[in-house]
Motif scaffolding. Sequence first.
Motif, PDB file in Angstrom:
ATOM      1  N   SER A 140     -12.916  11.001 -41.177  1.00 25.41           N
ATOM      2  CA  SER A 140     -13.690   9.942 -40.519  1.00 25.41           C
ATOM      3  C   SER A 140     -12.990   9.462 -39.252  1.00 25.41           C
ATOM      4  O   SER A 140     -12.967   8.266 -38.941  1.00 25.41           O
ATOM      5  CB  SER A 140     -13.915   8.757 -41.484  1.00 25.41           C
ATOM      6  N   HIS A 188     -14.348  14.894 -39.085  1.00 28.69           N
ATOM      7  CA  HIS A 188     -15.288  14.344 -40.063  1.00 28.69           C
ATOM      8  C   HIS A 188     -14.631  14.176 -41.434  1.00 28.69           C
ATOM      9  O   HIS A 188     -14.888  13.199 -42.143  1.00 28.69           O
ATOM     10  CB  HIS A 188     -16.506  15.255 -40.152  1.00 28.69           C
ATOM     11  N   ARG A 214     -17.244  10.087 -32.601  1.00 26.93           N
ATOM     12  CA  ARG A 214     -18.002   9.759 -33.805  1.00 26.93           C
ATOM     13  C   ARG A 214     -19.112   8.767 -33.464  1.00 26.93           C
ATOM     14  O   ARG A 214     -18.902   7.784 -32.749  1.00 26.93           O
ATOM     15  CB  ARG A 214     -17.074   9.175 -34.866  1.00 26.93           C
ATOM     16  N   ALA A 240     -22.583  13.929 -37.031  1.00 23.15           N
ATOM     17  CA  ALA A 240     -21.747  12.723 -37.020  1.00 23.15           C
ATOM     18  C   ALA A 240     -20.998  12.541 -35.709  1.00 23.15           C
ATOM     19  O   ALA A 240     -20.544  11.430 -35.409  1.00 23.15           O
ATOM     20  CB  ALA A 240     -20.746  12.780 -38.176  1.00 23.15           C
ATOM     21  N   TYR A 241     -20.865  13.625 -34.931  1.00 20.70           N
ATOM     22  CA  TYR A 241     -20.105  13.564 -33.673  1.00 20.70           C
ATOM     23  C   TYR A 241     -20.959  14.093 -32.530  1.00 20.70           C
ATOM     24  O   TYR A 241     -21.766  15.001 -32.700  1.00 20.70           O
ATOM     25  CB  TYR A 241     -18.822  14.394 -33.779  1.00 20.70           C
ATOM     26  N   ALA A 248     -20.914  17.473 -39.838  1.00 17.64           N
ATOM     27  CA  ALA A 248     -20.065  17.052 -38.715  1.00 17.64           C
ATOM     28  C   ALA A 248     -20.819  17.094 -37.387  1.00 17.64           C
ATOM     29  O   ALA A 248     -20.615  16.243 -36.511  1.00 17.64           O
ATOM     30  CB  ALA A 248     -18.827  17.931 -38.639  1.00 17.64           C
TER      31      ALA A 248
END
Length: 583
Positions: free
Chosen positions: A297, A294, A316, A329-330, A326
């Motif tokens: 990115s 994260h 991601r 985001a994942y 994080a």
Amino acid sequence: MDTHLQAKIHHWLNLDKDESSRREIQALIDSGDSEVLAARFSGRLAFGTAGIRGVVGAGPMRMNRLVVQQTSMGVAQYLMAQVSDCAERGVVVGYDGRHDSKQFAHDTAMVLAAAGIKVYLTVKIAPTPLVAFGVLHLGAAAGIVVTASHNPPQYNGYKVYWGNGAQIIPPHDTGIAACIEHAATAPIGLMSLEKARLADRLVMLDDDFYQAYRQGIRQAEVLQNHTSPEKVSLAYTAMHGVGAEMAEMVLKDAGVTQVYSVAAQREPDGDFPTVNFPNPEEAGAMDLVMAEAHKHSAMLACANDPDADRFAVAVRLSHATPEMDASAAYQMLTGDQVGVLFGHYLLSHASDDQRLTCRTIVSSSLLSQIATSMNAVCETTLTGFKWLTNVGMSKQSADNRFIFAYEEALGYTIGNMVWDKDGLSALVAFAQLTAELASKGQTIWDRLDAIYRQYGFYLNEQVSIALSASDMSQPTIGDRLRRQPPTEIAERAIISVDDISIGIRRFADGSECVIDLPVSDVLIYQLEGGARVIVRPSGTEPKVKCYYEVIEQFSADDTLQDVQQRAALAMAKLTTMHQQSLA
């Protein structure tokens, strides 16, 4: 303390030459802890198809130098009885980064050398796939790796490969176990490593060996997709294990330049200080690598388990932003999702004669559907990588070469350089798949969506059901289901039942056919609508493992989220009603 236990302890102390182990037993004797002593001497660690594994400590029910020496003598005796030229061909021995692993590996080498068998011993820690690779690379008679894989810190283990480079299967496991029992009755001879070297019974596997494996990955037929590797960005963790150095090298060789290692988990550490449980499947184990991804990115957050034979990845999400946590985001892919992605990708690039894949009975059946649609073959095996690779070898031919196998527990073998799960080659293959998609402006999520839209959304789940202790005095769940077979499960009609204990498939109309699988206490129910239930009863404890699969098809207007929600509801109904029926 009863006299029988005293006799066992006396016999052990007469054989055990390790002072720390002897002091541990003596301390238990002095404290009068008969209960612990009885547990330590209630038998010995059972040797099976995965070798032995247990908590490190003194006594025959623990992992220690004497148990390792006795196990190694049993392996030596079995090899000499079964393989006429095993002394000259030798045995490859490697070890992971746990506290006792190097000592146990050296004990193994000293026992084998004393028995007259040549030993190829790694000079340093080695990922488990390197030992499997080394057996074939060096033409050895067997391989041994000291590792507890992703078990907690207090564990260690000992895994054996046969001369074909795959984990042992019956009858070798029972044959070795019998030899170990015999070896445990007498003192074990040891030859120092220096004497073994002077007697030409010891070859140290130095950097040339590690580089041979690295070159093998670089040259592997199935790892030659060099489409835009510079587009891939990934974070990587070795999870305090032995994978980092090799992982970073093979990624660099593949042209993947945006690699961010988790520094806190890069070096081997047998205490595994930053994770509660060093298994990528466990909650929280991937937190640091996702945070590292994260921060940059990165497209992927990748992990090997501590001996680098397993591979895990979080991807991601398309809506991820730097402000997100994080974990939002994942998203971690399941082992089945990774296996399906690999199978689809590798078969899409395969030559006409490279069409053989394998999966276990409890892995997603989606790989079988993909293989069929691509004019390929998917063999189904019992659970365990020993079956995947041995079946893969036995089924391949000149016009049906092996390309891939997987099990849902994050195990993958890519191509035929290593006949065991290999988290390092899997890491490279997944990076190459991601790079190819990136070159088209696509993501892993796009590919999964396309696969699901073509074949249906396959959802898999495993549930272990604890039963009442009183059930242990009753017939097993498997026996009960065979005597009183259900006609439906969760309001779904049963299309067929595979009874692996007798190798027969029975259809709803009463017809039967033979199943080509080794005998195992497993029942597989195929249900209407494509659903599946697998029951694996335990014969030693009140527990049954159940594996479920449901399939949902897309309509023209469905989003992936729509189908996932329907599948989740169908899965909840299936698991709940089936578990209630077993109570």
